[in-house]
Design a protein around this motif. Structure first.
Motif, PDB file in Angstrom:
ATOM      1  N   GLU A   8       0.890  -1.147  -0.066  1.00  0.00           N
ATOM      2  CA  GLU A   8       0.083   0.111  -0.045  1.00  0.00           C
ATOM      3  C   GLU A   8       0.774   1.350  -0.017  1.00  0.00           C
ATOM      4  OE1 GLU A   8      -3.112   1.900   3.146  1.00  0.00           O
ATOM      5  OE2 GLU A   8      -3.305  -0.260   2.638  1.00  0.00           O
ATOM      6  N   GLU A   9       1.748   1.136   0.869  1.00  0.00           N
ATOM      7  CA  GLU A   9       2.961   2.465   0.714  1.00  0.00           C
ATOM      8  C   GLU A   9       3.410   2.455  -0.485  1.00  0.00           C
ATOM      9  OE1 GLU A   9       6.927   3.197   3.199  1.00  0.00           O
ATOM     10  OE2 GLU A   9       5.102   2.940   4.743  1.00  0.00           O
ATOM     11  N   TYR A  10       4.040   1.549  -0.889  1.00  0.00           N
ATOM     12  CA  TYR A  10       4.658   1.277  -2.142  1.00  0.00           C
ATOM     13  C   TYR A  10       4.021   2.129  -3.346  1.00  0.00           C
ATOM     14  CZ  TYR A  10       7.240  -0.155  -6.353  1.00  0.00           C
ATOM     15  OH  TYR A  10       8.093   0.060  -7.405  1.00  0.00           O
ATOM     16  N   ILE A  11       2.668   1.629  -3.414  1.00  0.00           N
ATOM     17  CA  ILE A  11       1.725   1.985  -4.519  1.00  0.00           C
ATOM     18  C   ILE A  11       1.483   3.553  -4.312  1.00  0.00           C
ATOM     19  CG2 ILE A  11      -0.523   2.149  -5.208  1.00  0.00           C
ATOM     20  CD1 ILE A  11      -0.233  -1.058  -4.872  1.00  0.00           C
ATOM     21  N   GLU A  12       1.361   4.051  -2.970  1.00  0.00           N
ATOM     22  CA  GLU A  12       1.324   5.614  -2.808  1.00  0.00           C
ATOM     23  C   GLU A  12       2.457   6.281  -3.334  1.00  0.00           C
ATOM     24  OE1 GLU A  12       0.079   6.074   1.278  1.00  0.00           O
ATOM     25  OE2 GLU A  12      -1.858   4.969   1.024  1.00  0.00           O
ATOM     26  N   SER A  13       3.670   5.681  -2.934  1.00  0.00           N
ATOM     27  CA  SER A  13       4.788   6.456  -3.332  1.00  0.00           C
ATOM     28  C   SER A  13       4.896   6.606  -4.904  1.00  0.00           C
ATOM     29  CB  SER A  13       6.129   5.580  -2.769  1.00  0.00           C
ATOM     30  OG  SER A  13       6.373   4.333  -3.612  1.00  0.00           O
ATOM     31  N   LEU A  14       4.426   5.836  -5.706  1.00  0.00           N
ATOM     32  CA  LEU A  14       4.363   5.945  -7.268  1.00  0.00           C
ATOM     33  C   LEU A  14       3.471   6.856  -7.553  1.00  0.00           C
ATOM     34  CD1 LEU A  14       4.402   2.175  -8.090  1.00  0.00           C
ATOM     35  CD2 LEU A  14       6.215   3.466  -7.941  1.00  0.00           C
ATOM     36  N   GLN A 101      12.501   2.575  -9.087  1.00  0.00           N
ATOM     37  CA  GLN A 101      11.275   1.964  -8.424  1.00  0.00           C
ATOM     38  C   GLN A 101      11.263   0.339  -8.391  1.00  0.00           C
ATOM     39  OE1 GLN A 101       9.410   3.769  -6.758  1.00  0.00           O
ATOM     40  NE2 GLN A 101      10.699   5.559  -7.199  1.00  0.00           N
ATOM     41  N   ILE A 102      11.670  -0.251  -9.599  1.00  0.00           N
ATOM     42  CA  ILE A 102      11.698  -1.543  -9.642  1.00  0.00           C
ATOM     43  C   ILE A 102      12.593  -2.213  -8.722  1.00  0.00           C
ATOM     44  CG2 ILE A 102      12.343  -3.419 -11.520  1.00  0.00           C
ATOM     45  CD1 ILE A 102      11.243  -1.565 -13.592  1.00  0.00           C
ATOM     46  N   VAL A 103      13.965  -1.839  -8.711  1.00  0.00           N
ATOM     47  CA  VAL A 103      14.690  -2.161  -7.782  1.00  0.00           C
ATOM     48  C   VAL A 103      14.190  -2.092  -6.190  1.00  0.00           C
ATOM     49  CG1 VAL A 103      17.303  -1.832  -6.578  1.00  0.00           C
ATOM     50  CG2 VAL A 103      16.834  -1.686  -9.038  1.00  0.00           C
ATOM     51  N   ARG A 104      13.407  -0.988  -6.034  1.00  0.00           N
ATOM     52  CA  ARG A 104      13.218  -0.731  -4.578  1.00  0.00           C
ATOM     53  C   ARG A 104      12.031  -1.812  -4.187  1.00  0.00           C
ATOM     54  NH1 ARG A 104       8.767   3.185  -3.090  1.00  0.00           N
ATOM     55  NH2 ARG A 104       8.368   2.830  -0.999  1.00  0.00           N
ATOM     56  N   LEU A 105      11.181  -2.366  -5.185  1.00  0.00           N
ATOM     57  CA  LEU A 105      10.157  -3.014  -4.889  1.00  0.00           C
ATOM     58  C   LEU A 105      10.828  -4.616  -4.842  1.00  0.00           C
ATOM     59  CD1 LEU A 105       7.048  -3.783  -4.997  1.00  0.00           C
ATOM     60  CD2 LEU A 105       7.255  -4.071  -7.634  1.00  0.00           C
TER      61      LEU A 105
END
Length: 124
Positions: A8-14, A101-105
């Motif tokens: 959820e946090e990741y999607i918000e960061s995008l 973003q991909i690496v972070r994910l």
């Protein structure tokens, strides 16, 4: 942090990513258009220069008009090559923006034991 909380946090960061990518693509498109304009100008001047050089009875390096024309062509060529370099820079920035973003994910899902291929399963 649970897998759900992270995602959820990741999607918000995008949230800003699409607008950042759009802006980068617009800059790339603008540089591309400028490059094509410079290239067409360069080609047109080059054709005129070669015709004039063929018709001239004076060697090209001794004809002041031809020397000036050649210098102008060289300037346009260098400007076009700078635009190519600028386009490469814009492309690399876009790649880095998305790749971060991909690496972070990937790193976070691995750290949390989340298998994105099987969303119902969390590794322990």
């Amino acid at each position: 942090m649970t897998a759900g909380e992270f995602l959820e946090e990741y999607i918000e960061s995008l949230e800003n990513l699409p607008s950042e990518v759009q802006q980068g693509l617009q800059e790339l498109g603008k540089a591309d258009a400028q490059y094509f304009d410079l290239r067409e100008s360069y080609r047109g001047h080059w054709k005129k220069y070669t015709k004039s050089a063929k018709r001239s009875s004076i060697p090209a390096e001794e004809d002041a008009n031809l020397v000036a024309a050649r210098l102008n062509i060289e300037k346009e060529y260098c400007a076009a090559m700078r635009k190519v370099d600028q386009k490469i820079d814009y492309s690399l920035k876009l790649y880095d923006l998305i790749n971060r973003q991909i690496v972070r994910l990937d790193e976070e899902t691995q750290r949390l034991g989340i298998d994105l291929q099987d969303p119902g399963e969390v590794k322990k």
